[in-house]
Design a protein around this motif. Structure first.
Motif, PDB file in Angstrom:
ATOM      1  N   ARG A  25       0.831  -1.207   0.000  1.00 24.23           N
ATOM      2  CA  ARG A  25       0.000   0.000   0.000  1.00 24.23           C
ATOM      3  C   ARG A  25       0.858   1.247   0.000  1.00 24.23           C
ATOM      4  NH1 ARG A  25      -1.144   3.770   3.881  1.00 24.23           N
ATOM      5  NH2 ARG A  25      -3.157   4.853   3.742  1.00 24.23           N
ATOM      6  N   ASN A  26       1.881   1.283   0.835  1.00 23.77           N
ATOM      7  CA  ASN A  26       2.697   2.488   0.977  1.00 23.77           C
ATOM      8  C   ASN A  26       3.777   2.617  -0.092  1.00 23.77           C
ATOM      9  OD1 ASN A  26       1.227   2.586   3.402  1.00 23.77           O
ATOM     10  ND2 ASN A  26       2.921   3.545   4.494  1.00 23.77           N
ATOM     11  N   GLY A  27       4.405   1.486  -0.427  1.00 24.39           N
ATOM     12  CA  GLY A  27       5.580   1.564  -1.279  1.00 24.39           C
ATOM     13  C   GLY A  27       5.333   1.381  -2.759  1.00 24.39           C
ATOM     14  N   ASP A  28       4.215   0.702  -3.121  1.00 25.54           N
ATOM     15  CA  ASP A  28       3.936   0.447  -4.533  1.00 25.54           C
ATOM     16  C   ASP A  28       5.145  -0.232  -5.178  1.00 25.54           C
ATOM     17  OD1 ASP A  28       1.790   1.065  -6.632  1.00 25.54           O
ATOM     18  OD2 ASP A  28       3.576   1.884  -7.601  1.00 25.54           O
ATOM     19  N   VAL A  29       5.660   0.312  -6.247  1.00 25.96           N
ATOM     20  CA  VAL A  29       6.772  -0.324  -6.953  1.00 25.96           C
ATOM     21  C   VAL A  29       8.044  -0.347  -6.116  1.00 25.96           C
ATOM     22  CG1 VAL A  29       7.507   1.816  -8.072  1.00 25.96           C
ATOM     23  CG2 VAL A  29       8.019  -0.374  -9.149  1.00 25.96           C
ATOM     24  N   THR A  30       8.176   0.562  -5.125  1.00 25.62           N
ATOM     25  CA  THR A  30       9.389   0.619  -4.304  1.00 25.62           C
ATOM     26  C   THR A  30       9.297  -0.256  -3.058  1.00 25.62           C
ATOM     27  OG1 THR A  30       8.621   2.499  -2.960  1.00 25.62           O
ATOM     28  CG2 THR A  30       9.743   3.010  -5.037  1.00 25.62           C
ATOM     29  N   ALA A  31       8.172  -0.932  -2.838  1.00 33.15           N
ATOM     30  CA  ALA A  31       7.975  -1.727  -1.627  1.00 33.15           C
ATOM     31  C   ALA A  31       8.991  -2.852  -1.520  1.00 33.15           C
ATOM     32  CB  ALA A  31       6.561  -2.308  -1.604  1.00 33.15           C
ATOM     33  N   ASP A  32       9.365  -3.185  -0.290  1.00 35.13           N
ATOM     34  CA  ASP A  32      10.311  -4.263  -0.042  1.00 35.13           C
ATOM     35  C   ASP A  32       9.603  -5.606  -0.119  1.00 35.13           C
ATOM     36  OD1 ASP A  32      12.664  -2.662   0.507  1.00 35.13           O
ATOM     37  OD2 ASP A  32      11.588  -1.982   2.271  1.00 35.13           O
ATOM     38  N   ILE A  33       9.135  -5.922  -1.298  1.00 37.10           N
ATOM     39  CA  ILE A  33       8.438  -7.173  -1.587  1.00 37.10           C
ATOM     40  C   ILE A  33       9.125  -7.821  -2.789  1.00 37.10           C
ATOM     41  CG2 ILE A  33       6.259  -8.239  -2.291  1.00 37.10           C
ATOM     42  CD1 ILE A  33       5.996  -7.108   0.426  1.00 37.10           C
ATOM     43  N   THR A  34       9.490  -9.080  -2.667  1.00 33.80           N
ATOM     44  CA  THR A  34      10.182  -9.747  -3.782  1.00 33.80           C
ATOM     45  C   THR A  34       9.226  -9.930  -4.961  1.00 33.80           C
ATOM     46  OG1 THR A  34       9.576 -11.974  -3.047  1.00 33.80           O
ATOM     47  CG2 THR A  34      11.622 -11.021  -2.154  1.00 33.80           C
ATOM     48  N   PRO A  35       9.762  -9.999  -6.164  1.00 34.03           N
ATOM     49  CA  PRO A  35       8.904 -10.261  -7.333  1.00 34.03           C
ATOM     50  C   PRO A  35       8.091 -11.543  -7.168  1.00 34.03           C
ATOM     51  CG  PRO A  35      11.082  -9.547  -8.037  1.00 34.03           C
ATOM     52  CD  PRO A  35      11.165  -9.739  -6.553  1.00 34.03           C
ATOM     53  N   GLN A  36       8.685 -12.583  -6.548  1.00 32.77           N
ATOM     54  CA  GLN A  36       7.968 -13.832  -6.351  1.00 32.77           C
ATOM     55  C   GLN A  36       6.761 -13.650  -5.434  1.00 32.77           C
ATOM     56  OE1 GLN A  36       8.273 -16.874  -7.849  1.00 32.77           O
ATOM     57  NE2 GLN A  36       6.343 -17.173  -6.735  1.00 32.77           N
ATOM     58  N   LYS A  37       6.928 -12.819  -4.403  1.00 33.77           N
ATOM     59  CA  LYS A  37       5.814 -12.551  -3.495  1.00 33.77           C
ATOM     60  C   LYS A  37       4.678 -11.851  -4.250  1.00 33.77           C
ATOM     61  CE  LYS A  37       6.053 -13.285   1.106  1.00 33.77           C
ATOM     62  NZ  LYS A  37       6.448 -12.147   1.951  1.00 33.77           N
TER      63      LYS A  37
END
Length: 595
Positions: free
Chosen positions: A528-540
């Motif tokens: 929600r906060n980071g969008d494309v910059t979020a610390d979420i792996t592509p696999q997630k």
């Protein structure tokens, strides 16, 4: 030739009268080398609090002191920070760090789209003026600010203060302005540096930073004469009040127009005596289109004139002109009660259409403390691009830069995240003392894990995680859903409840058993906060999209309300995990097309 000049002047005066444009000033500019590209930086929601502010009547308080200078510090508690959507203290170091980065990047034009202070107190507005003045004088930078709902909190000065400053021992104490009831009853430290200034004082103190003409400006104008407009009681045309508006148009470099829109709307509460005002936090453009119709007309004229005069125009204000939840508003409304999850702040379709129809193509906003880009198609064969600039004081901290091509009339928008910030942990020792004090006195305490943060990026992430438990779940989320999340530990538990765990693919099953409900909830807010910059792996990201696709095609039972909530939230996450634009994209400023 004389007749032509006279005719041109008459036409221009007529145009100004027709649209009530006032305070227009042109300046003779010496010829210079033609500039083809110009960079403009956008720093939103700084929420500056001056931790070095000098206060009266604090000799017996025992204030903490800066390790190097031994100067007393005015620091707000970590406990308070973990209940707020913004940090209060570290912002000071972050702001200076970003300005130094901009110096290294040789960026001379800097925009502050609102909430540049934390509630418009004199100590914070004055500190901002000193800092901006230093960078202007030393590095030749220009700053252009527009107020947000935190500067000012109300249109006129009011008594105020805060209850959560820290002593050197980690105990909280309050500081309030003299006219506040806590000072009048002698219940706190008193200092007028903590009152909430109104427009007059803030604009006067920051007059050099967009709120007055500059000797080098090619053009400067405001939509309202004396920056005021009349607001009357709809039930009594004789009951009116003069209200402030800080909007302006400036041409700091030949060919570049920066339009600052004051989207604050403080609705008078006519039934109250003395008169009071609603806050502006949830008003935004939904309220502005009816409260400030002349401002909308002015925006249209500015857009029209920019095209006629071949100017490169970009606009900024504190509030979003487009939706910022990746078209997930319908699903969000089904999960969260009216007024929660910042849904009242989302511009309605009517609002976005009216704004897009002004012909404006690029707008930078703050307020939401998140990263996002929204595209709104107008009825005039153009598109409005609304860029949400993240806060410097929250996850995921970042700023934006627009590189303007004055020949092609394009803007390359880039996102610059903040991770390593010198000094971000200078106050951690004090927070440790605060934690110990709260433990010893049986006070509600905070998770001290945040004090192990190794970078500012990690610190803001831990701050967000603290908010989930301390604020968001308690305030926004349905109680039945919170209870389910507390009782269940993995997403696989949900699929077991729906009697379809055995129907998912082997790879997806591994993810369902591996992702805890706590991790999933954190991912929800990171996206929600980071969008494309979020610390979420592509696999997630792919996993959440696959979960949504599986639920849409499956026969899983979603009989209970909680199961339905979870299905909706997975659908929302699938939308959050995609992004319309990357960290860098270009906009055709003539049409609003992404190129």
């Amino acid at each position: 030739m004389i007749r032509l000049k006279a005719l041109w002047l008459a036409l221009w005066i007529g145009l100004c009268i027709t649209f009530k444009v006032s305070a227009i000033e042109y300046y003779e500019v010496k010829s210079a080398v033609k500039v083809e590209t110009v960079k403009v930086a956008f720093l939103a929601d700084i929420h500056l609090h001056d931790i070095f502010a000098n206060l009266h009547n604090t000799d017996n308080i025992g204030l903490p002191k800066d390790v190097g200078s031994k100067q007393p510090l005015l620091v707000r508690s970590m406990y308070a920070q973990l209940h707020s959507t913004r940090l209060f203290n570290e912002n000071y170091f972050v702001f200076l760090h970003v300005l130094d980065e901009l110096v290294e990047k040789e960026i001379k034009l800097v925009v502050l789209p609102g909430d540049f202070t934390d509630d418009g107190q004199p100590i914070n507005v004055s500190a901002l003026a000193r800092i901006l003045g230093h960078y202007e004088k030393t590095y030749g930078m220009r700053f252009f600010a527009i107020p947000g709902n935190h500067d000012p909190v109300k249109p006129f000065t009011t008594p105020a203060g805060k209850a959560d400053f820290l002593t050197a021992q980690g105990k909280e104490f309050g500081v309030y302005s003299y006219q506040h009831e806590k000072c009048m009853t002698k219940q706190s430290v008193c200092d007028d540096g903590l009152k909430n200034w109104g427009y007059t004082e803030i604009l006067s103190t920051l007059s050099d930073f967009g709120f007055s003409k500059h000797k080098s400006d090619v053009l400067y104008e405001t939509p309202y004469e004396n920056r005021e407009f009349i607001w009357c009681d709809p039930n009594d045309v004789n009951h009116c009040i003069t209200m402030p508006d800080a909007s302006y148009l400036v041409e700091p470099i030949k060919g570049v127009w920066l339009m600052a829109i004051d989207a604050n709307v403080y609705a008078p509460q006519w039934q109250n005596s003395p008169l009071t005002f609603k806050g502006s936090s949830s008003a935004g453009y939904n309220a502005l289109i009816d409260a400030k119709p002349l401002l909308l007309k002015w925006i249209k004229t500015v857009v029209k004139r920019s095209k006629e005069q071949n100017k490169t125009l970009i606009a900024f204000s504190h509030f979003p002109m487009g939706e910022f939840y990746d078209n997930a508003n319908d699903e969000l409304h089904k999960v969260f009660s009216r007024g929660h999850f910042s849904l009242p702040r989302v511009p309605t379709p009517r609002t976005t259409q009216i704004l897009a129809d002004t012909g404006l193509t690029l707008h930078f906003a703050g307020h939401m403390h998140l990263n996002d880009t929204a595209l709104v198609t107008s009825n005039r064969d153009s598109q409005l691009v609304n860029v949400q600039v993240p806060s410097l004081a929250a996850y995921k901290a970042a700023y934006k830069i627009a590189e303007l091509n004055l020949v092609k009339h394009t803007a390359l928008v880039s996102t610059h995240t903040l991770d390593d910030v010198p000094g971000f942990n200078d106050l951690f020792g004090l927070y440790e003392k605060e934690w110990v004090y709260r433990e010893q006195h049986n006070l509600s305490n905070f998770d001290r894990t945040i004090l192990s943060s190794e970078s500012y990026g990690d610190f803001t992430k831990q701050h967000l995680f603290g908010l989930i438990s301390q604020r968001f779940l308690k305030r926004d989320w349905p109680k039945s859903l919170v209870a389910w999340l507390n009782d269940n530990h993995y997403l696989a538990d949900w699929f077991t409840d729906m009697q379809c765990l055995n129907k998912v693919s082997p790879n997806l099953l591994i993810q369902l058993k591996a992702v805890s409900t706590k991790e999933w909830l954190r991912d929800f807010y990171l996206l929600r906060n980071g969008d494309v910059t979020a610390d979420i792996t592509p696999q997630k990201r792919i996993t959440y999209q696959q979960l949504n696709e599986f639920l849409a095609q499956s026969t899983c039972k979603t009989d209970t309300q909680t199961q339905q909530y979870l299905a909706l939230l997975i659908k929302i996450m699938a939308k959050f995990s995609k992004h319309t634009q990357g960290e860098n994209f270009s906009v055709d400023l003539k049409t609003g097309e992404i190129i």
